[in-house]
Design an enzyme around this catalytic site. Structure first.
Site, PDB file in Angstrom:
ATOM      1  N   LYS A   1       0.826  -1.325  -0.102  1.00  0.00           N
ATOM      2  CA  LYS A   1      -0.058  -0.065  -0.048  1.00  0.00           C
ATOM      3  C   LYS A   1       0.916   1.375  -0.219  1.00  0.00           C
ATOM      4  CE  LYS A   1      -0.619  -2.145   3.481  1.00  0.00           C
ATOM      5  NZ  LYS A   1      -1.077  -2.750   4.597  1.00  0.00           N
TER       6      LYS A   1
ATOM      7  N   VAL B   1      -5.291  -3.046  -0.009  1.00  0.00           N
ATOM      8  CA  VAL B   1      -6.228  -2.495   1.183  1.00  0.00           C
ATOM      9  C   VAL B   1      -7.099  -3.420   1.818  1.00  0.00           C
ATOM     10  CG1 VAL B   1      -8.032  -0.877   0.979  1.00  0.00           C
ATOM     11  CG2 VAL B   1      -6.186  -0.527  -0.470  1.00  0.00           C
TER      12      VAL B   1
ATOM     13  N   LYS C   1      -4.135   3.700   2.245  1.00  0.00           N
ATOM     14  CA  LYS C   1      -5.248   3.073   1.594  1.00  0.00           C
ATOM     15  C   LYS C   1      -6.184   4.099   1.033  1.00  0.00           C
ATOM     16  CE  LYS C   1      -4.343  -0.907   4.657  1.00  0.00           C
ATOM     17  NZ  LYS C   1      -4.429  -1.249   6.153  1.00  0.00           N
TER      18      LYS C   1
END
Lengths: 433, 433
Positions: B107, B134, B207
């Site tokens: 991420k 995510v 995210k």
């Protein structure tokens, strides 16, 4: 990178869903083109009633001849939102034969004869997508077919019919009986004039068949799904559930057997604890739990029906199918390699909540308990209460431990034969614990 | 139809996630092969500590030279689960250059420099998949990129960091302070030795950047995301939330502006009503709401981290990428065509809950209300209470209506300057209504 020649789309059906698909294709044309990499063009719309005014759709596109439309040969994608078995099946297979890929929302046909459609798609190297067939806008088919393709799904459990959830929610919140709640659902447009497909569980069973087939990589047909609707659920059942700290939901449950050698799929009303997330799914919403070996427990929630949500699912598939056509590839086809058999309902391991009217005299509980023991069913709780009307009857509410459904239903049959059992007031499965 | 020559997979990183990926690839090899249409073979595993015993992995596959592994030229798919910016970025771009597709759970890198990775993938005609980046096993990237590709997403709101949710859940349920709850999270393995990335909101912000970019088809980088962690959330804040019928959650919120011309992305603690579904997300679970024009409101829920759930997401991507390779196609790449700018936090429209310590004398409320009015912020509720300690102070709790964040924070600054305001005890945004 944008291709200028548009992809041609034929729309079969222009009702609540179809008209919304057409509307969004027009109003969001540039977004769809950017996401696909080429413009999409509505090339024809097959309807039953051509005289009806359809705002925003060029009347020149309207035809009553769906057969000719799918055979035109220049159609890239056929969107089928007419529903039912025929002529939908013939139209879809004909679409594949004439070079089109297909996006369908037809749960009944997919559950009845998905194998034929998959085979036709594969034979002609085309796509068959159908996210809209289950749970409206909630992404469920794609997560199962793709996101969880590297995992082992063991269970799918959820509320997949909005009409029946609306009815049960009303019964639970207002104490209304089934008929009264159905009337309200009909008045508000949540139930159709003929509510059979919803209230008898056919709609949910078709969705269960589709979900089970994809989740377990095997073929599951509508006939394989055990089905009980909610027409027998009474206000007394709901009240009884409340006393147990439960509510009643119509659940679709697809399970892999503990030994992994078979699967089951069923639709029936069940009591679930109020603490379970599905208990708080209100009105016509849908929610589905998926339990997979590595992923653990996932939940998907959203509007399970309606024109716009279903159109969202159809258009997501349209974008995917169009991308595949531009790439000259296809998405995942049928995956039924496990060939796991579907076991009958009797093999399902579940729990029963049984409410009995019994003679109010000594020894009755012992007699009843003996019947359970003889069938190998062990009792979790039993609640005995004398009635106020002094007619010599009492009521006995038994909740069992987990046992095969055949043993549980055998127990109930044997209980009915006892002299001291005046009647079986209610039987309902208990899930979600 | 099964191809017999296996697809070769290089695994970069063999920690909690990587070892689980390797284990499932071995134990579920035949299922993966059936779903892909060809066997997959672990061709190399790059690690930092080669001497560590790794059960079930052929020691001959272990290497410390990740660079050489991705350059081998015979690798079909590189799975990157080492995290961080470098060497991950160089390894991934090198993998594309040498003919491999990439599955990543990174991420931080995707939020920092996703554009470089996308561009490298596209240049070499390869896939870049990252569902695992995510919300762990929860399918979210694929539903946004594909299922909702025909819809217009307006809002993504959710709990995307398990560590902070665990801490806030503990604070809420036990009344513990932040440090105490963090200690418990660390002891139970929910928080890392250095919890900065989680508790300061960096993880959630990364995210949010990824989700916003995909949802709105534009580029959003980590720096574009407004970020407040939860280190300043006190037991008093939680208690204050409870008095309002709320709880506190660390939320990631991505929104399209009302005029559609810009987007915002932010991570901060917020009060949400107990009736909101996110309020009941316990422990380290994640849950994300997606609001789209046609689909309506969808929710996705599940374990947001952990070796097995993250491995499930990685393997789902592996199956997809392998299928694409066999079909000689690629899945969707970057979609940033809208080029919508990201507005600063000041433009976000939200509500504040402000708790002030004020002098307990007449006219204070009027003075405070005037400051709100001067900043164009209207007050929803105000609760005034004299303190028991008789020191001439009272407390004033104000909840505002919706207003731009700049106006709200300007109001707070002006309040601080009032003689009668002794201090601002707590400020928190209110969401989810």
């Amino acid at each position: 990178m944008m291709r200028t020649r548009p992809l041609k789309v034929a729309l079969l059906g222009c009702g609540v869903v179809g008209s919304e698909v057409a509307r969004i294709m027009t109003t969001h044309a540039s977004d769809l083109a950017a996401r696909i990499g080429a413009p999409v063009e509505l090339a024809g719309v097959a309807v039953r009633r051509p005289s009806k005014v359809r705002e925003g759709i060029d009347p020149a596109l309207i035809t009553t001849d769906a057969t000719a439309l799918v055979k035109r040969g220049d159609i890239d994608v056929v969107i089928e939102v007419i529903g039912g078995i025929e002529p939908a099946r013939t139209l879809i297979t004909s679409a594949f034969e004439h070079g089109a890929s297909v996006v369908s929302a037809n749960k009944a046909l997919l559950a009845e004869d998905g194998a034929t459609l998959y085979a036709a798609a594969e034979e002609h190297g085309k796509d068959l997508y159908f996210e809209a067939a289950v749970a409206g806008a909630i992404p469920l088919i794609r997560p199962l077919r793709e996101s969880l393709a590297g995992d082992k799904v063991n269970r799918v459990l959820g509320i997949v019919n909005g009409t029946t959830n609306f009815i049960l929610d009303k019964m639970d919140s207002s104490g209304a009986g089934y008929s009264e709640a159905l009337d309200e659902a009909t008045a508000l447009g949540y139930a159709e004039a003929d509510p059979t497909a919803d209230v008898e569980g056919f709609d949910a069973a078709a969705k269960a068949a589709i979900l089970a087939g994809i989740a377990f990589h095997t073929r599951v047909r509508l006939d394989d799904v055990y089905r009980e609707g909610l027409t027998d659920v009474s206000a007394a059942d709901i009240a009884s559930a409340k006393r147990m700290g439960c509510t009643v939901k119509l659940l679709a449950i697809c399970e892999r057997a503990a030994d992994g050698k078979s699967v089951t799929a069923r639709v029936h009303p069940a009591m679930i604890p109020l603490s379970h997330p599905l208990a708080s799914v209100r009105e016509a919403y849908n929610a589905v739990f998926v339990e997979a070996e590595a992923a653990g427990q996932l939940m998907f929630y959203g509007p399970g029906a309606g024109g716009s949500p279903t159109a969202s699912a159809v258009l997501g598939d349209l974008v995917a199918v169009c991308r595949n056509r531009l790439a000259e590839s296809t998405g995942p086809g049928e995956s039924a390699y496990t060939q796991l058999p579907v076991s009958p309902m009797g093999d399902v391991v579940t729990r029963y909540h049984i409410s009995l009217d019994v003679a109010d005299k000594p020894g009755v509980l012992a007699q009843v308990a003996t019947v359970f023991a003889e069938h190998g069913v062990s009792i979790d709780t039993v609640r005995q209460q004398g009635r106020q009307d002094g007619n010599g009857e009492a009521s006995l509410v038994v909740v069992t431990h987990r046992a095969p459904d055949a043993a549980l239903s055998g127990t109930v049959e044997a209980l009915r034969k006892l002299d001291t059992v005046r009647g079986v007031a209610s039987i309902m499965r208990v899930e979600g614990e």
